[in-house]
Write a protein that holds these residues in place. Structure first.
Motif, PDB file in Angstrom:
ATOM      1  N   LEU A   1     -75.840  12.754 -19.583  1.00  9.25           N
ATOM      2  CA  LEU A   1     -76.244  11.408 -19.971  1.00  9.25           C
ATOM      3  C   LEU A   1     -77.658  11.077 -19.515  1.00  9.25           C
ATOM      4  O   LEU A   1     -78.399  10.377 -20.211  1.00  9.25           O
ATOM      5  N   ALA A   2     -78.062  11.576 -18.356  1.00 10.09           N
ATOM      6  CA  ALA A   2     -79.343  11.194 -17.770  1.00 10.09           C
ATOM      7  C   ALA A   2     -80.532  11.906 -18.415  1.00 10.09           C
ATOM      8  O   ALA A   2     -81.605  11.311 -18.540  1.00 10.09           O
ATOM      9  N   VAL A   3     -80.381  13.150 -18.809  1.00  7.97           N
ATOM     10  CA  VAL A   3     -81.516  13.908 -19.348  1.00  7.97           C
ATOM     11  C   VAL A   3     -82.040  13.281 -20.647  1.00  7.97           C
ATOM     12  O   VAL A   3     -83.249  13.041 -20.764  1.00  7.97           O
ATOM     13  N   PRO A   4     -81.204  12.986 -21.634  1.00 12.54           N
ATOM     14  CA  PRO A   4     -81.748  12.335 -22.836  1.00 12.54           C
ATOM     15  C   PRO A   4     -82.338  10.953 -22.555  1.00 12.54           C
ATOM     16  O   PRO A   4     -83.345  10.568 -23.143  1.00 12.54           O
TER      17      PRO A   4
ATOM     18  N   ALA B   1     -83.795   9.992 -19.744  1.00  8.68           N
ATOM     19  CA  ALA B   1     -85.092  10.209 -19.099  1.00  8.68           C
ATOM     20  C   ALA B   1     -86.148  10.639 -20.120  1.00  8.68           C
ATOM     21  O   ALA B   1     -87.289  10.171 -20.069  1.00  8.68           O
ATOM     22  N   ASP B   2     -85.783  11.506 -21.061  1.00 10.19           N
ATOM     23  CA  ASP B   2     -86.721  11.918 -22.103  1.00 10.19           C
ATOM     24  C   ASP B   2     -87.146  10.730 -22.963  1.00 10.19           C
ATOM     25  O   ASP B   2     -88.317  10.585 -23.310  1.00 10.19           O
ATOM     26  N   PHE B   3     -86.187   9.880 -23.299  1.00 12.23           N
ATOM     27  CA  PHE B   3     -86.499   8.700 -24.104  1.00 12.23           C
ATOM     28  C   PHE B   3     -87.448   7.765 -23.359  1.00 12.23           C
ATOM     29  O   PHE B   3     -88.430   7.292 -23.921  1.00 12.23           O
ATOM     30  N   LEU B   4     -87.151   7.508 -22.094  1.00  9.01           N
ATOM     31  CA  LEU B   4     -88.008   6.620 -21.307  1.00  9.01           C
ATOM     32  C   LEU B   4     -89.392   7.217 -21.104  1.00  9.01           C
ATOM     33  O   LEU B   4     -90.402   6.509 -21.126  1.00  9.01           O
ATOM     34  N   ARG B   5     -89.465   8.528 -20.907  1.00 11.29           N
ATOM     35  CA  ARG B   5     -90.749   9.195 -20.730  1.00 11.29           C
ATOM     36  C   ARG B   5     -91.571   9.123 -22.019  1.00 11.29           C
ATOM     37  O   ARG B   5     -92.787   8.932 -21.990  1.00 11.29           O
ATOM     38  N   SER B   6     -90.916   9.265 -23.167  1.00 19.91           N
ATOM     39  CA  SER B   6     -91.651   9.224 -24.437  1.00 19.91           C
ATOM     40  C   SER B   6     -92.174   7.821 -24.736  1.00 19.91           C
ATOM     41  O   SER B   6     -93.187   7.671 -25.417  1.00 19.91           O
ATOM     42  N   ARG B   7     -91.502   6.792 -24.239  1.00 21.66           N
ATOM     43  CA  ARG B   7     -91.971   5.419 -24.450  1.00 21.66           C
ATOM     44  C   ARG B   7     -93.184   5.101 -23.595  1.00 21.66           C
ATOM     45  O   ARG B   7     -93.990   4.246 -23.971  1.00 21.66           O
ATOM     46  N   LYS B   8     -93.335   5.760 -22.436  1.00 20.30           N
ATOM     47  CA  LYS B   8     -94.440   5.473 -21.530  1.00 20.30           C
ATOM     48  C   LYS B   8     -95.738   6.151 -21.944  1.00 20.30           C
ATOM     49  O   LYS B   8     -96.819   5.674 -21.618  1.00 20.30           O
ATOM     50  N   THR B   9     -95.654   7.269 -22.636  1.00 24.82           N
ATOM     51  CA  THR B   9     -96.884   7.976 -23.023  1.00 24.82           C
ATOM     52  C   THR B   9     -97.570   7.227 -24.167  1.00 24.82           C
ATOM     53  O   THR B   9     -96.927   6.812 -25.126  1.00 24.82           O
ATOM     54  N   PRO B  10     -98.885   7.046 -24.063  1.00 26.56           N
ATOM     55  CA  PRO B  10     -99.606   6.333 -25.130  1.00 26.56           C
ATOM     56  C   PRO B  10     -99.655   7.199 -26.386  1.00 26.56           C
ATOM     57  O   PRO B  10     -99.640   8.422 -26.321  1.00 26.56           O
ATOM     58  N   PRO B  11     -99.709   6.579 -27.537  1.00 19.61           N
ATOM     59  CA  PRO B  11     -99.791   7.353 -28.780  1.00 19.61           C
ATOM     60  C   PRO B  11    -101.107   8.128 -28.834  1.00 19.61           C
ATOM     61  O   PRO B  11    -102.159   7.637 -28.424  1.00 19.61           O
ATOM     62  N   GLN B  12    -101.026   9.330 -29.344  1.00 14.25           N
ATOM     63  CA  GLN B  12    -102.198  10.179 -29.454  1.00 14.25           C
ATOM     64  C   GLN B  12    -103.067   9.720 -30.619  1.00 14.25           C
ATOM     65  O   GLN B  12    -102.573   9.345 -31.674  1.00 14.25           O
ATOM     66  N   SER B  13    -104.390   9.737 -30.390  1.00 13.77           N
ATOM     67  CA  SER B  13    -105.307   9.376 -31.483  1.00 13.77           C
ATOM     68  C   SER B  13    -105.366  10.521 -32.485  1.00 13.77           C
ATOM     69  O   SER B  13    -105.107  11.677 -32.136  1.00 13.77           O
ATOM     70  N   GLY B  14    -105.676  10.202 -33.711  1.00 14.61           N
ATOM     71  CA  GLY B  14    -105.700  11.210 -34.760  1.00 14.61           C
ATOM     72  C   GLY B  14    -106.739  12.281 -34.500  1.00 14.61           C
ATOM     73  O   GLY B  14    -107.878  12.001 -34.134  1.00 14.61           O
ATOM     74  N   ALA B  15    -106.357  13.530 -34.653  1.00 14.62           N
ATOM     75  CA  ALA B  15    -107.285  14.646 -34.452  1.00 14.62           C
ATOM     76  C   ALA B  15    -108.099  14.866 -35.726  1.00 14.62           C
ATOM     77  O   ALA B  15    -107.640  14.609 -36.822  1.00 14.62           O
ATOM     78  N   ILE B  16    -109.296  15.382 -35.541  1.00 20.77           N
ATOM     79  CA  ILE B  16    -110.179  15.634 -36.679  1.00 20.77           C
ATOM     80  C   ILE B  16    -109.935  16.990 -37.257  1.00 20.77           C
ATOM     81  O   ILE B  16    -109.677  17.946 -36.745  1.00 20.77           O
TER      82      ILE B  16
END
Length: 101
Positions: free
Chosen positions: A81-84, A86-101
């Motif tokens: 139960l904890a691993v998914p 934690a992954d969900f919470l970690r993915s919400r904290k990371t800022p969205p990546q800017s578009g690559a050229i």
């Protein structure tokens, strides 16, 4: 001398173990197109046995870690139960990546 609550605890441990195995099986089979609804099939039985174990232990959750087998099943369940989560919470904290050229 065997305590009357021992069989209810053993039944709960067996049911939780079966539930963990069925969920692992479902995780493997789901990408292949198989749908396995373990909570629909086992939910009522698990709830009844958990309620019975709680009544036998006078509302204490100590039966979850009194014996090595139930402790292992409890830890595996918490980890699954904890691993998914934690992954969900970690993915919400990371800022969205800017578009690559």
């Amino acid at each position: 001398m065997k305590v009357a609550g021992g069989s209810a605890r053993a039944n709960l441990a067996r049911i939780l173990g079966l539930l963990v195995l069925m969920n692992l099986y479902a995780i493997v089979m789901e990408p292949l197109g198989f749908l396995i609804a373990t909570e629909r099939n086992l939910g009522d039985m698990i709830e009844r046995n958990f309620r019975r174990a709680m009544m036998i232990s006078d509302g204490s959750l100590n039966f979850l870690w009194e014996r090595p087998l139930t402790l292992c099943i409890f830890l595996v369940s918490v980890t699954l139960l904890a691993v998914p989560l934690a992954d969900f919470l970690r993915s919400r904290k990371t800022p969205p990546q800017s578009g690559a050229i």
